[in-house]
Design a protein around this motif. Structure first.
Motif, PDB file in Angstrom:
ATOM      1  N   LEU A 195     -81.599  46.418 -23.075  1.00  0.00           N
ATOM      2  CA  LEU A 195     -80.731  46.612 -21.917  1.00  0.00           C
ATOM      3  C   LEU A 195     -80.621  48.108 -21.580  1.00  0.00           C
ATOM      4  CD1 LEU A 195     -79.072  44.579 -20.285  1.00  0.00           C
ATOM      5  CD2 LEU A 195     -77.122  45.130 -21.746  1.00  0.00           C
ATOM      6  N   THR A 196     -80.781  48.415 -20.305  1.00  0.00           N
ATOM      7  CA  THR A 196     -80.715  49.819 -19.861  1.00  0.00           C
ATOM      8  C   THR A 196     -79.969  49.894 -18.536  1.00  0.00           C
ATOM      9  OG1 THR A 196     -82.814  50.359 -20.959  1.00  0.00           O
ATOM     10  CG2 THR A 196     -82.119  51.836 -19.197  1.00  0.00           C
ATOM     11  N   LYS A 197     -79.069  50.887 -18.428  1.00  0.00           N
ATOM     12  CA  LYS A 197     -78.394  51.146 -17.149  1.00  0.00           C
ATOM     13  C   LYS A 197     -78.327  52.648 -16.920  1.00  0.00           C
ATOM     14  CE  LYS A 197     -76.161  50.321 -13.426  1.00  0.00           C
ATOM     15  NZ  LYS A 197     -76.735  49.511 -12.334  1.00  0.00           N
ATOM     16  N   ARG A 198     -78.793  53.082 -15.755  1.00  0.00           N
ATOM     17  CA  ARG A 198     -78.754  54.503 -15.410  1.00  0.00           C
ATOM     18  C   ARG A 198     -77.777  54.721 -14.272  1.00  0.00           C
ATOM     19  NH1 ARG A 198     -84.154  53.363 -15.333  1.00  0.00           N
ATOM     20  NH2 ARG A 198     -85.132  53.790 -17.341  1.00  0.00           N
ATOM     21  N   PRO A 243     -78.803  60.750 -13.251  1.00  0.00           N
ATOM     22  CA  PRO A 243     -79.527  61.263 -14.425  1.00  0.00           C
ATOM     23  C   PRO A 243     -78.970  60.718 -15.752  1.00  0.00           C
ATOM     24  CG  PRO A 243     -78.065  62.949 -13.541  1.00  0.00           C
ATOM     25  CD  PRO A 243     -77.961  61.762 -12.616  1.00  0.00           C
ATOM     26  N   LEU A 244     -77.776  60.123 -15.710  1.00  0.00           N
ATOM     27  CA  LEU A 244     -77.135  59.656 -16.947  1.00  0.00           C
ATOM     28  C   LEU A 244     -77.675  58.279 -17.344  1.00  0.00           C
ATOM     29  CD1 LEU A 244     -74.633  59.987 -18.998  1.00  0.00           C
ATOM     30  CD2 LEU A 244     -73.506  58.419 -17.419  1.00  0.00           C
ATOM     31  N   VAL A 245     -78.130  58.165 -18.588  1.00  0.00           N
ATOM     32  CA  VAL A 245     -78.520  56.846 -19.105  1.00  0.00           C
ATOM     33  C   VAL A 245     -77.306  56.299 -19.858  1.00  0.00           C
ATOM     34  CG1 VAL A 245     -80.260  55.533 -20.351  1.00  0.00           C
ATOM     35  CG2 VAL A 245     -80.857  57.741 -19.349  1.00  0.00           C
ATOM     36  N   ALA A 246     -76.506  55.473 -19.161  1.00  0.00           N
ATOM     37  CA  ALA A 246     -75.235  54.997 -19.730  1.00  0.00           C
ATOM     38  C   ALA A 246     -75.497  54.002 -20.848  1.00  0.00           C
ATOM     39  CB  ALA A 246     -74.376  54.365 -18.643  1.00  0.00           C
ATOM     40  N   VAL A 247     -76.527  53.169 -20.695  1.00  0.00           N
ATOM     41  CA  VAL A 247     -76.942  52.214 -21.732  1.00  0.00           C
ATOM     42  C   VAL A 247     -78.453  52.358 -21.851  1.00  0.00           C
ATOM     43  CG1 VAL A 247     -77.071  49.775 -22.376  1.00  0.00           C
ATOM     44  CG2 VAL A 247     -75.014  50.661 -21.260  1.00  0.00           C
ATOM     45  N   ASP A 248     -78.911  52.610 -23.087  1.00  0.00           N
ATOM     46  CA  ASP A 248     -80.270  53.106 -23.270  1.00  0.00           C
ATOM     47  C   ASP A 248     -81.075  52.189 -24.201  1.00  0.00           C
ATOM     48  OD1 ASP A 248     -82.496  54.673 -23.418  1.00  0.00           O
ATOM     49  OD2 ASP A 248     -81.479  56.470 -24.160  1.00  0.00           O
ATOM     50  N   ASP A 249     -81.797  51.250 -23.616  1.00  0.00           N
ATOM     51  CA  ASP A 249     -82.726  50.399 -24.376  1.00  0.00           C
ATOM     52  C   ASP A 249     -82.019  49.712 -25.546  1.00  0.00           C
ATOM     53  OD1 ASP A 249     -85.265  49.320 -24.703  1.00  0.00           O
ATOM     54  OD2 ASP A 249     -85.872  50.863 -26.137  1.00  0.00           O
ATOM     55  N   LEU A 250     -80.897  49.089 -25.232  1.00  0.00           N
ATOM     56  CA  LEU A 250     -80.000  48.552 -26.260  1.00  0.00           C
ATOM     57  C   LEU A 250     -80.359  47.104 -26.589  1.00  0.00           C
ATOM     58  CD1 LEU A 250     -77.409  49.167 -27.873  1.00  0.00           C
ATOM     59  CD2 LEU A 250     -76.097  48.402 -25.889  1.00  0.00           C
ATOM     60  N   LYS A 287     -69.892  50.876 -23.776  1.00  0.00           N
ATOM     61  CA  LYS A 287     -69.431  49.532 -24.152  1.00  0.00           C
ATOM     62  C   LYS A 287     -69.094  48.695 -22.917  1.00  0.00           C
ATOM     63  CE  LYS A 287     -66.010  51.277 -26.519  1.00  0.00           C
ATOM     64  NZ  LYS A 287     -66.226  52.727 -26.296  1.00  0.00           N
ATOM     65  N   THR A 288     -68.232  49.249 -22.060  1.00  0.00           N
ATOM     66  CA  THR A 288     -67.813  48.495 -20.874  1.00  0.00           C
ATOM     67  C   THR A 288     -69.012  48.207 -19.972  1.00  0.00           C
ATOM     68  OG1 THR A 288     -65.614  49.461 -20.983  1.00  0.00           O
ATOM     69  CG2 THR A 288     -66.269  48.534 -18.856  1.00  0.00           C
ATOM     70  N   THR A 289     -69.881  49.189 -19.810  1.00  0.00           N
ATOM     71  CA  THR A 289     -71.078  49.004 -18.973  1.00  0.00           C
ATOM     72  C   THR A 289     -71.926  47.855 -19.517  1.00  0.00           C
ATOM     73  OG1 THR A 289     -71.033  51.377 -18.506  1.00  0.00           O
ATOM     74  CG2 THR A 289     -73.082  50.216 -17.999  1.00  0.00           C
ATOM     75  N   ARG A 318     -75.790  45.156 -12.349  1.00  0.00           N
ATOM     76  CA  ARG A 318     -77.172  44.758 -12.612  1.00  0.00           C
ATOM     77  C   ARG A 318     -77.845  45.802 -13.521  1.00  0.00           C
ATOM     78  NH1 ARG A 318     -80.747  41.753  -9.245  1.00  0.00           N
ATOM     79  NH2 ARG A 318     -79.232  41.708  -7.565  1.00  0.00           N
ATOM     80  N   PRO A 319     -78.503  45.360 -14.600  1.00  0.00           N
ATOM     81  CA  PRO A 319     -79.206  46.332 -15.437  1.00  0.00           C
ATOM     82  C   PRO A 319     -80.426  46.917 -14.727  1.00  0.00           C
ATOM     83  CG  PRO A 319     -79.372  44.096 -16.367  1.00  0.00           C
ATOM     84  CD  PRO A 319     -78.630  43.983 -15.083  1.00  0.00           C
ATOM     85  N   ASP A 320     -80.828  48.116 -15.107  1.00  0.00           N
ATOM     86  CA  ASP A 320     -82.090  48.666 -14.599  1.00  0.00           C
ATOM     87  C   ASP A 320     -83.261  48.059 -15.358  1.00  0.00           C
ATOM     88  OD1 ASP A 320     -81.273  50.589 -12.577  1.00  0.00           O
ATOM     89  OD2 ASP A 320     -80.217  51.545 -14.243  1.00  0.00           O
ATOM     90  N   ALA A 321     -82.992  47.681 -16.596  1.00  0.00           N
ATOM     91  CA  ALA A 321     -84.032  47.000 -17.382  1.00  0.00           C
ATOM     92  C   ALA A 321     -83.333  46.168 -18.442  1.00  0.00           C
ATOM     93  CB  ALA A 321     -84.953  48.017 -18.047  1.00  0.00           C
TER      94      ALA A 321
END
Ligand SMILES: Nc1ncnc2c1ncn2[C@@H]1O[C@H](COP(=O)(O)OP(=O)(O)OP(=O)(O)O)[C@@H](O)[C@H]1O
Ligand SMILES: [Mg+2]
Length: 298
Positions: free
Chosen positions: A7-10, A13-20, A40-42, A52-55
């Motif tokens: 799971l990834t959300k940007r 420039p900030l990667v709030a959730v990074d390939d989790l 966490k909340t994201t 919606r996730p970016d990935a």
């Protein structure tokens, strides 16, 4: 089983959730931990299709939230901030949600009783304390009798009695076979309640496993003072202990053995210790150690 998969959300420039990636087991309470701003909340908002996730994907027994008909009957959510209409009573708030989860008025009253708001069903939510709002949020989450509960910092605003109550509430849900994922920025807040922990920092996974595995990684730390510096260092090397200079003159920090083991070994080697103080190290220290450097406020 809930599966969070790459799971990834940007946000710019900030990667709030990074390939989790991690999974959450049924019949357990899982603590979802990380410092403020860790993501966490994201993550929970992506799990419940609020953003919606970016990935990546999140699935509940193989299905994404958006593909589950009447999702509130399967997945209960209590995310912050709570959006309540201040003029509505507690009962009316639940009655408004009831059709979405197939609940009737009796069920609404039942869950209000269950969360300790049985005497406040007719009270306007605008007059509720923070703790009462938290309880109402939980009542809404369990209204459809879901098998999965996603709770974002549910302890916030609760008094000690409320905290004890919510611990029992989460345990009871897990013991009845439900899946409970509850976020917190404090390990100590959930330590007594959770079976498993998922720890993130800067949107990345830093630990996932049972609370016992986290405890196993809790290496004892002891402060030792002695004027026999060379003898102490030889002893530490002999036993493969990690030793570093302490903050005071003649003091050393030893990591690995317990204070008792150090005392016994020093005695056997005729090393006189002026001080022998265990620093150990609650689990919160382990949590800080895991998240510092990567975590912290953003
Ligand atoms: N809508 C948004 N736009 C821009 N940045 C955002 C948005 N939502 C969250 N962020 C940023 O993403 C990061 C993760 O935020 P998030 O709210 O998921 O953290 P958290 O772990 O829930 O923190 P806390 O313990 O404070 O609740 C933060 O840096 C936050 O500022
Ligand atoms: Mg949050």
């Amino acid at each position: 089983m809930i599966v969070f998969d790459h799971l990834t959300k940007r946000y710019g420039p900030l990667v709030a959730v990074d390939d989790l990636s991690f999974s959450v087991e049924p019949g357990k309470v899982t603590g979802f931990l990380g410092p403020n701003g860790a993501g966490k909340t994201t993550t929970l908002r992506m799990a419940t299709a609020l953003i919606r996730p970016d990935a990546g994907t999140v699935s509940f027994d193989g299905r994404p939230y958006a593909a589950i008909p009447q999702p509130g009957r399967h997945i209960g959510i209590a995310l912050e901030p709570n959006a309540f209409h201040p003029g509505r009573t507690a009962l009316n708030h639940l009655l408004m949600l009831a059709p979405y989860v197939g609940a009737d008025k009796k069920r609404c009253e039942e869950v209000l009783g269950f969360v300790g708001l049985g005497d406040a069903t007719g009270k306007r939510v605008g007059k509720f304390s923070l703790g009462m709002r938290g309880r109402l949020n939980l009542a809404a989450a369990i209204l459809g009798d879901p098998e999965v509960l996603l709770l974002d910092e549910p302890v916030n605003g609760l008094d000690p009695e409320g905290i004890r109550w919510i611990r029992q509430f989460m345990r009871a849900l897990a013991e009845s076979g439900r899946t409970v994922l509850t976020s917190s920025h404090l390990l100590s807040e959930v330590q007594q309640t959770v079976d498993n922990v998922v720890i993130i920092a800067h949107g990345k996974l830093v630990h996932s496993g049972s609370l016992a595995t986290l405890e196993a990684g809790n290496v004892p730390r002891t402060i030792v003072s002695t004027r026999q510096r060379d003898a102490l260092i030889s002893l530490a090397q002999f036993h493969h202990w990690r030793v570093s200079a302490g903050t005071e003159p003649h003091s050393f920090l030893i990591e690995g053995p317990s204070a008792g083991e150090i005392g016994a070994a020093a005695g056997a080697s005729h090393i006189i210790l002026d001080q022998l103080a265990s620093q150990s190290s609650d689990l919160e220290a382990v949590f800080l150690h895991l998240t510092e450097g990567q975590g912290g406020m953003r």
